[in-house]
Motif scaffolding. Sequence first.
Motif, PDB file in Angstrom:
ATOM      1  N   ASP A  26     -41.491  89.996 118.484  1.00 46.14           N
ATOM      2  CA  ASP A  26     -41.889  90.538 117.183  1.00 46.14           C
ATOM      3  C   ASP A  26     -42.471  91.937 117.326  1.00 46.14           C
ATOM      4  O   ASP A  26     -42.174  92.835 116.517  1.00 46.14           O
ATOM      5  CB  ASP A  26     -42.913  89.611 116.523  1.00 46.14           C
ATOM      6  N   GLU A  27     -43.312  92.113 118.355  1.00 44.82           N
ATOM      7  CA  GLU A  27     -43.931  93.423 118.555  1.00 44.82           C
ATOM      8  C   GLU A  27     -42.884  94.479 118.894  1.00 44.82           C
ATOM      9  O   GLU A  27     -42.938  95.610 118.389  1.00 44.82           O
ATOM     10  CB  GLU A  27     -44.984  93.327 119.666  1.00 44.82           C
ATOM     11  N   ARG A  28     -41.935  94.111 119.743  1.00 44.87           N
ATOM     12  CA  ARG A  28     -40.885  95.072 120.079  1.00 44.87           C
ATOM     13  C   ARG A  28     -40.009  95.376 118.869  1.00 44.87           C
ATOM     14  O   ARG A  28     -39.560  96.520 118.696  1.00 44.87           O
ATOM     15  CB  ARG A  28     -40.043  94.517 121.223  1.00 44.87           C
ATOM     16  N   SER A  29     -39.755  94.362 118.052  1.00 43.62           N
ATOM     17  CA  SER A  29     -38.976  94.605 116.844  1.00 43.62           C
ATOM     18  C   SER A  29     -39.719  95.545 115.897  1.00 43.62           C
ATOM     19  O   SER A  29     -39.128  96.469 115.320  1.00 43.62           O
ATOM     20  CB  SER A  29     -38.674  93.282 116.137  1.00 43.62           C
ATOM     21  N   ALA A  30     -41.038  95.299 115.755  1.00 44.40           N
ATOM     22  CA  ALA A  30     -41.831  96.196 114.905  1.00 44.40           C
ATOM     23  C   ALA A  30     -41.864  97.607 115.480  1.00 44.40           C
ATOM     24  O   ALA A  30     -41.745  98.601 114.745  1.00 44.40           O
ATOM     25  CB  ALA A  30     -43.253  95.649 114.754  1.00 44.40           C
ATOM     26  N   ASN A  31     -42.043  97.705 116.808  1.00 38.91           N
ATOM     27  CA  ASN A  31     -42.038  99.029 117.435  1.00 38.91           C
ATOM     28  C   ASN A  31     -40.686  99.721 117.262  1.00 38.91           C
ATOM     29  O   ASN A  31     -40.630 100.939 117.021  1.00 38.91           O
ATOM     30  CB  ASN A  31     -42.373  98.908 118.922  1.00 38.91           C
ATOM     31  N   ALA A  32     -39.624  98.941 117.382  1.00 37.71           N
ATOM     32  CA  ALA A  32     -38.286  99.534 117.197  1.00 37.71           C
ATOM     33  C   ALA A  32     -38.106 100.037 115.773  1.00 37.71           C
ATOM     34  O   ALA A  32     -37.536 101.112 115.550  1.00 37.71           O
ATOM     35  CB  ALA A  32     -37.210  98.503 117.543  1.00 37.71           C
ATOM     36  N   ASP A  33     -38.619  99.276 114.788  1.00 33.03           N
ATOM     37  CA  ASP A  33     -38.521  99.730 113.404  1.00 33.03           C
ATOM     38  C   ASP A  33     -39.315 101.014 113.186  1.00 33.03           C
ATOM     39  O   ASP A  33     -38.859 101.939 112.500  1.00 33.03           O
ATOM     40  CB  ASP A  33     -39.020  98.644 112.455  1.00 33.03           C
ATOM     41  N   VAL A  34     -40.511 101.057 113.783  1.00 33.40           N
ATOM     42  CA  VAL A  34     -41.332 102.263 113.639  1.00 33.40           C
ATOM     43  C   VAL A  34     -40.659 103.458 114.294  1.00 33.40           C
ATOM     44  O   VAL A  34     -40.621 104.563 113.740  1.00 33.40           O
ATOM     45  CB  VAL A  34     -42.734 102.018 114.240  1.00 33.40           C
ATOM     46  N   VAL A  35     -40.127 103.234 115.485  1.00 30.77           N
ATOM     47  CA  VAL A  35     -39.487 104.340 116.204  1.00 30.77           C
ATOM     48  C   VAL A  35     -38.223 104.792 115.481  1.00 30.77           C
ATOM     49  O   VAL A  35     -37.963 105.994 115.342  1.00 30.77           O
ATOM     50  CB  VAL A  35     -39.175 103.912 117.658  1.00 30.77           C
TER      51      VAL A  35
END
Length: 415
Positions: free
Chosen positions: A268-277
């Motif tokens: 989930d954190e990586r998905s959120a980070n990917a969305d932010v990036v």
Amino acid sequence: MRKGLGHLLLRVANVNPRSVTTHSDRVLYRSIGVFILLYFVYATVGGAAFIDASSGYSHPWYQWLVGPLVAIGVVAYDRAVVGRVTISFERLESSDPRHLLRPPTLGLYVGRISLALLFAIVITEPLMLARYRGEIEAHLAQVHSEQLSDLDAGGAVAGYTARLGELRDETAADDTAVRRLVDRAAQKREDARRTYRQALDDSAGRGVTRSPGCPRDGYCYQLVRRSRALDDQAARLERQAAALQRDQRESRAARAGEQSRLAERISDERSANADVVRGDSGFGARTAAMWHLIRSDFWGVGVFYLGIALLLVALDCAAIGLKLVSRGNAYERAEARAARLREHEASLMHEREIHDARTYGEATAKVIADGIEAASHDGRLARAATDRARHVLHDAVVVDPARIERPIPRHRINV
């Protein structure tokens, strides 16, 4: 009057076709009209590109509504500046050409240049970003990969990953302990089989004693007993490994559940980070990527970029530039003469009206004064006549007292 494309271009340039009498002025203002039309197309496409870039290149339908509105606004400003003639209304009686025009209003041109620079940023930049979209996407992909690596190396993902590593180490330690017992049991069984084969060889006369058979307390018999002892040790080790696994089952289950939760959190954190990036791909990020490409490959990308940008800025300022350098041409002098003539005629008429009004006022004042004087004389005559009539009436009505004191004779009464 001639009609056609040339007349339309003069109208687009916002000049009076009747005052454009020379060939050079016709060429000049028709060129300005062409530049205004080209700028309308450029501003329309640039405004649409800006809206498209602002929406993350989702190609919204309303981008082709905003672009023409922006273009109409700027073109209206250009037409106002081009069609404006700075006429001097001082010394209207002078015929000197130097008195026809006032000095140019620099505020208009400075404002237009500032507007051109603003449009170079707002409109020219999105067009250039669209031109180098492939290179920018590649650079942004590299930048985003580095950002994701930095986010994974620190923050919540790093903490989750570290804890997951600890759990895996604990599981690996339990596995190592069980595997050590299992390996020892396997080694014991291997030693038991090897010892038993030696006993078989010895009983067949192929062993150390070279004596067939397996008598009690003999060498063969001792090998058999040793083989059985090794099997018993291997069985005990296997039971210990099984017991250790039973003891580890609860802790293993807890670690497996925690590992699953940590894996979900990391995902989930990586998905959120990917969305932010991935969200960091807007106008600012693309502009930064564009300038990175310019700095890294100036003679390839930079020169071409600056050349196109300067060309578009020149197109933006072409109409105003031609207007500025052609100040004082025949068209402006003709317009100034006509306007000054109208102003001079209006001033003379105004002056004549003031003179007539002043004369009329003086005559009116004189008539009023004479009337007042005549009226005053008529008043005195009326008062004199009134006094005379009053005296006549008094003499006719009022009796003298001396005549009242003398009695009237009787014979006069009888008469």
